[in-house]
Design an enzyme around this catalytic site. Structure first.
Site, PDB file in Angstrom:
ATOM      1  N   ARG A  31       0.834  -1.203   0.000  1.00 18.76           N
ATOM      2  CA  ARG A  31       0.000   0.000   0.000  1.00 18.76           C
ATOM      3  C   ARG A  31       0.868   1.253   0.000  1.00 18.76           C
ATOM      4  O   ARG A  31       0.518   2.264  -0.625  1.00 18.76           O
ATOM      5  CB  ARG A  31      -0.936  -0.009   1.204  1.00 18.76           C
ATOM      6  CG  ARG A  31      -1.910   1.168   1.203  1.00 18.76           C
ATOM      7  CD  ARG A  31      -2.899   1.101   2.349  1.00 18.76           C
ATOM      8  NE  ARG A  31      -3.910   0.081   2.093  1.00 18.76           N
ATOM      9  CZ  ARG A  31      -4.151  -0.945   2.886  1.00 18.76           C
ATOM     10  NH1 ARG A  31      -3.443  -1.114   3.971  1.00 18.76           N
ATOM     11  NH2 ARG A  31      -5.085  -1.817   2.599  1.00 18.76           N
ATOM     12  N   ALA A  32       2.003   1.211   0.693  1.00 22.09           N
ATOM     13  CA  ALA A  32       2.887   2.376   0.743  1.00 22.09           C
ATOM     14  C   ALA A  32       3.376   2.753  -0.657  1.00 22.09           C
ATOM     15  O   ALA A  32       3.429   3.941  -1.011  1.00 22.09           O
ATOM     16  CB  ALA A  32       4.074   2.093   1.660  1.00 22.09           C
TER      17      ALA A  32
END
Length: 688
Positions: free
Chosen positions: A285-286
């Site tokens: 997700r980062a």
């Protein structure tokens, strides 16, 4: 007051939010409105730093939107793929142009209020099943703002983040089946002193920024000057910033139009992946959020391709909160490491600034200061400091202090805890009605329906039971057909059994008998493990210590377990053991909390070896204090810190006097007590 001028505090009047010099908070808010798929912004900071004021000013600078006049779900009329439960709308349907909505979600909101539910009045009066939209529908194409998001029930935070990620909300309940678009900018603000978000929820926010009051006297004076000018003439003050507000609106609109055309090259994407891998963030997700933020930043800066400057700024906003390895790690980013990772790549540097806003890559809120707002930064408490001296371990003669108080008092020493472990689950006896959590059984807003009850009992209207109660009374009320005649005595509420959070108050012996490094380290590790458990179960925690001449409330009850862990690390050991003072101070703290919230059910954890060495009558006074504490009906656990071959068993005697559970410090670990917990009598069990 000039007509047509909004009287909210202007976004561009916030110190740090000028169009050409945005700080981290202002930039994060604008970037997530340019590209809502970033996933929203979490703003963390002490009170009085204008978090709420800045968010409320944001809505006014966003470009207006078009919607159908009769559409409660605000779909875009120019989007052929958009559909609304209120539709379909023909070509002749009336359109309106309106400002973007800022929808505020109260901390005490219910799931029905958020998602929407059956329109109760029309169901009862007309027998029609009709859906009443909730806050998610109202926030579509706007901003959904949650102040004190860390105090919001976890299941509601999950619901909001799921809707923000998917862009849709689905309702399947009470004979209603509705799905509608719910694309909004999610913004949460919080004061970390009042408790933290779970790491899983923290990760779901796209960007996170930390804000703090400025330390520069000139900036603080400017904040006060602007606030006083606004308070004396809101309209005139807003008018003086009208040009800056219009500039921001035009630039946001231009960036939105350009964001789809910004090039994210393979080299830039590889560099983003390298940065995320270099910081060892979990999951992907980062990487996704950093890429989206870098693209939005390039569009905001007027560039057609993502550069190192865009990636650097995106990483600063997207990665800090994803680097937390455990709940007690403060979020942050090593910018030196970031620069080294970026320096390893030959991605082209940005062109020279050619318009407003190009200079905002290096400013921070700490440097530029917070906004002027109704929150006064002057009331932020100064951080407490204390000087602790490290001393050698007490001598054997100091460690073998007599239980009656004849032994010498060792000098103060400070010992750190070791790696925490999973502790035994401690629970409060009975059935409570406190705030949602994960510790003790309680009547809750969510959970399994255990029955129904008359009005005034339970946690929510039980529609079926209410209609059943009313149906049997219709003949007596002269009704054989048509709408149901409903009276107050027909109302039934659902009784749901869930779990609540509790106040976990630690009362810790920090006297000389605890000063041996090995013993104090074991005690602090046990407490740290219980604090970690309290964090996961959404409890409030407090810390009382007793040593020397009396007892001290080291930490008043709070939801900030991080602060509790920091205070625990600072506790020294030394002096005599005023056990009575510690017990009485713990009782006073609990009684004050009960006055603040009568629903609060405390769990008192007393960590001691049971010795009372503060004078000849210390034992007698400690017994009297224990008798008093026992009358308060508090679920208590005595964690016995006594160790060594010679043991007096005083902590066990204290537990018996208190009617409490006795738990040796070595058995706080859940692994050590798996079999023992299963064999204990039901009324004394505090574990699961």
């Amino acid at each position: 007051m000039p007509q047509g001028i909004a009287t909210h505090f202007p976004f561009s009047a916030v110190v740090g939010c000028q169009p050409g010099a945005l700080d981290d908070m202002g930039l994060a808010l604008i970037l997530t409105t340019i590209a809502p798929e970033i996933g929203g912004v979490l703003v963390r900071g002490e009170k009085g730093t204008a978090k709420s004021t800045t968010v409320r000013g944001l809505a006014a600078i966003l470009p207006p939107i078009e919607a159908y006049a009769t559409d409660r779900f605000s779909i875009d009329p120019d989007d052929a793929t958009a559909s609304s439960p209120d539709g379909p709308f023909g070509p002749e349907a009336e359109r309106i142009t309106r400002a973007v909505r800022l929808v505020e979600l109260p901390v005490g909101a219910t799931e029905d209020r958020v998602l929407g539910s059956l329109h109760l009045e029309r169901a009862l009066a007309h027998g029609k099943v009709e859906y009443e939209p909730g806050l998610l529908a109202r926030a579509h194409r706007g901003i959904l703002y949650v102040d004190e998001v860390n105090l919001l029930n976890d299941h509601l935070v999950d619901l909001l983040l799921d809707a923000a990620a998917t862009g849709r909300a689905t309702v399947e309940r009470d004979s209603v089946s509705v799905e509608h678009a719910a694309r909004f900018v999610l913004i949460g603000t919080m004061n970390p002193e009042e408790g933290e978000l779970r790491p899983q929820l923290l990760d779901r926010f796209g960007l996170t920024v930390e804000v703090a009051a400025p330390r520069d006297p000139a900036l603080r004076a400017e904040v006060v000057r602007r606030r006083m000018a606004y308070d004396s003439a809101p309209g005139d003050f807003a008018a003086s910033y009208a040009v800056q507000e219009a500039d921001l609106t035009a630039r946001i609109e231009k960036a939105r139009a350009a964001v789809e055309g910004v090039e994210l090259s393979d080299a830039a994407l590889l560099l983003i992946a390298k940065v995320c891998a270099g910081f060892e963030v979990d999951g992907l997700r980062a990487d996704i959020v950093t890429a989206r933020t870098a693209v939005a930043h390039a569009a905001w800066a007027g560039r057609s391709a993502v550069t190192k400057a865009d990636i650097r700024r995106a990483a600063i906003l997207a990665l800090p909160h994803r680097r937390r390895r455990n709940p007690f790690d403060a979020p942050g980013l090593d910018e030196d490491l970031l620069d080294r990772l970026l320096a390893e790549d030959d991605l082209p540097e940005p062109p020279e600034p050619d318009g407003p806003g190009e200079a905002d890559d290096s400013t921070t809120r700490e440097d530029s200061g917070p906004s002027s707002s109704g929150e006064s930064s002057a009331d932020t408490p100064a951080s407490e400091s204390s000087e602790r001296s490290e001393t050698p371990d007490p001598t054997p003669s100091e460690r073998s202090e007599d239980p009656q108080g004849s032994g010498p008092a060792p000098t103060d020493s400070t010992v750190a805890a070791t790696q925490p472990y999973r502790p035994k689950l401690l629970r409060v006896d009975g059935l409570g009605e406190g705030a949602d959590g994960r510790r003790s059984r309680a009547i809750s807003r969510r959970g399994q329906v255990a029955g129904v009850a008359p009005q005034g009992v339970g946690t929510g209207l039980h529609m079926v039971a209410t209609l059943q109660a009313a149906a049997g009374a219709q003949p007596a009320r002269g009704r054989t057909d048509g709408p149901v005649i409903l009276r107050a005595e027909d109302l039934r509420r659902a009784v749901r059994i869930g779990q609540e959070a509790n106040l976990v108050l630690f009362c810790v012996d920090a006297s000389g008998s605890m000063a041996a490094r090995k013993r104090m380290s074991a005690v602090k590790t046990a407490i740290l493990s219980l604090l970690l458990d309290a964090y996961r179960r959404r409890d409030k925690v407090g810390l009382v210590t007793f040593r020397g001449a009396g007892a001290e409330v080291v930490l008043p009850p709070t939801r900030s377990v991080d602060v509790a862990a920091a205070r625990l690390d600072e506790i020294p050991a030394g002096g005599r053991t005023p056990l009575a003072a510690g017990l009485l101070e713990a009782a006073r703290v609990i009684q004050r909390e009960r006055l603040r919230d009568p629903r609060t059910r405390p769990l008192l954890v007393i960590v001691t070896d049971g010795r009372a060495t503060d004078g000849a009558d210390g034992v007698a006074r400690s017994q009297q204090a224990a008798d008093h504490l026992a009358t308060l009906g508090i679920t208590t656990v005595v964690v016995d810190s006594e160790s060594g071959p010679l043991r007096f068993g005083l902590a066990r005697q204290l537990a018996v006097r208190l009617g409490a559970e006795h738990l040796p410090v070595g058995e706080v670990s859940s692994t050590a007590l798996t079999e023992a917990a299963a064999m204990g009598p039901i009324q004394n069990m505090r574990s699961a």
